[in-house]
Design an enzyme around this catalytic site. Structure first.
Site, short mmCIF file in Angstrom:
data_model
loop_
_atom_site.label_atom_id
_atom_site.label_comp_id
_atom_site.label_asym_id
_atom_site.label_seq_id
_atom_site.Cartn_x
_atom_site.Cartn_y
_atom_site.Cartn_z
N ARG A 12 0.84 -1.20 0.00
CA ARG A 12 0.00 0.00 0.00
C ARG A 12 0.87 1.24 0.00
O ARG A 12 1.76 1.38 0.83
CB ARG A 12 -0.88 -0.02 1.25
N PHE A 17 0.25 10.25 2.76
CA PHE A 17 -0.41 9.55 3.86
C PHE A 17 0.52 8.46 4.42
O PHE A 17 1.21 8.71 5.39
CB PHE A 17 -1.75 8.99 3.40
N GLN A 20 2.74 1.20 3.43
CA GLN A 20 2.42 0.08 4.31
C GLN A 20 2.98 -1.23 3.78
O GLN A 20 2.94 -1.51 2.59
CB GLN A 20 0.91 -0.04 4.50
N ASN A 61 -3.29 -2.10 11.68
CA ASN A 61 -4.25 -2.98 12.35
C ASN A 61 -5.61 -2.86 11.70
O ASN A 61 -5.83 -2.03 10.82
CB ASN A 61 -4.32 -2.67 13.86
N PHE A 72 3.26 0.60 9.08
CA PHE A 72 3.29 1.66 8.07
C PHE A 72 4.21 2.78 8.52
O PHE A 72 4.54 2.89 9.70
CB PHE A 72 1.88 2.19 7.76
N LEU A 81 -4.88 9.22 12.86
CA LEU A 81 -4.41 7.90 13.28
C LEU A 81 -4.10 7.83 14.78
O LEU A 81 -3.94 6.74 15.33
CB LEU A 81 -3.18 7.50 12.48
N HIS A 85 -3.58 3.60 16.32
CA HIS A 85 -2.46 2.78 15.88
C HIS A 85 -1.28 3.01 16.82
O HIS A 85 -1.00 4.14 17.21
CB HIS A 85 -2.06 3.14 14.44
#
Length: 158
Positions: A12, A17, A20, A61, A72, A81, A85
């Site tokens: 990802r 942003f 990942q 997660n 990430f 976030l 996380h």
């Protein structure tokens, strides 16, 4: 399942942003594993730390207490976030490599070209010095531990 990141794809990439990776089971973001079993609980200390800049390293997660091997790296401040996380580190060297990975962002969230973790490992007393230990930066995270700053030896395969 081998519990390491060698050969694990970055699955990802979302510009401005996150990048990942860490799905050591399926390689596509739908799996993960750990030495604790399939999922493990959030660490309260890490939940209190902020995603306040590019380069924050955090657990991926699927909800509360659902951590596995996925992680990430933030590409910008991501306050949305915070508290969801577990932050467990930050990039202290090699942010140019992270930005190079960001540059292969494709349509949607999948990278336009394959990006794979080429090598990984554990530094212990037997490991020859290939970097140095740096004290925690109070400015970055007051509760952070010292960080190992590796000598620049990263290889990006795109």
């Amino acid at each position: 399942v081998k519990l390491h990141y060698k050969g694990c794809p970055v699955h990802r990439v979302v510009r401005n942003f996150v990048v990942q990776s860490g799905d050591i089971v399926k390689g596509n973001g739908s799996g993960g594993a750990s030495c604790f079993g399939k999922k493990f609980k959030d660490e309260t200390k890490g939940l209190r730390l902020k995603h306040d800049r590019a380069g924050v390293l955090s657990m991926g997660n699927s909800g509360k207490n659902s951590n596995s091997s996925q992680f990430f790296i933030t590409l910008a401040s991501c306050p949305q976030l915070d508290g969801k996380h577990v932050v467990f580190g930050r990039v202290v060297a090699g942010m140019d490599v992270v930005r190079a990975v960001e540059a292969v962002a494709g349509e949607g969230e999948k990278p336009a070209a394959p990006v794979v973790i080429f090598a990984c490992g554990v530094f212990d007393d037997e490991t020859p010095s290939r970097g140095h230990w740096a004290p925690a930066s109070v400015e970055a995270h007051a509760d952070a531990l010292s960080s190992f700053v590796p000598a620049p030896t990263l290889v990006l395969v795109v």
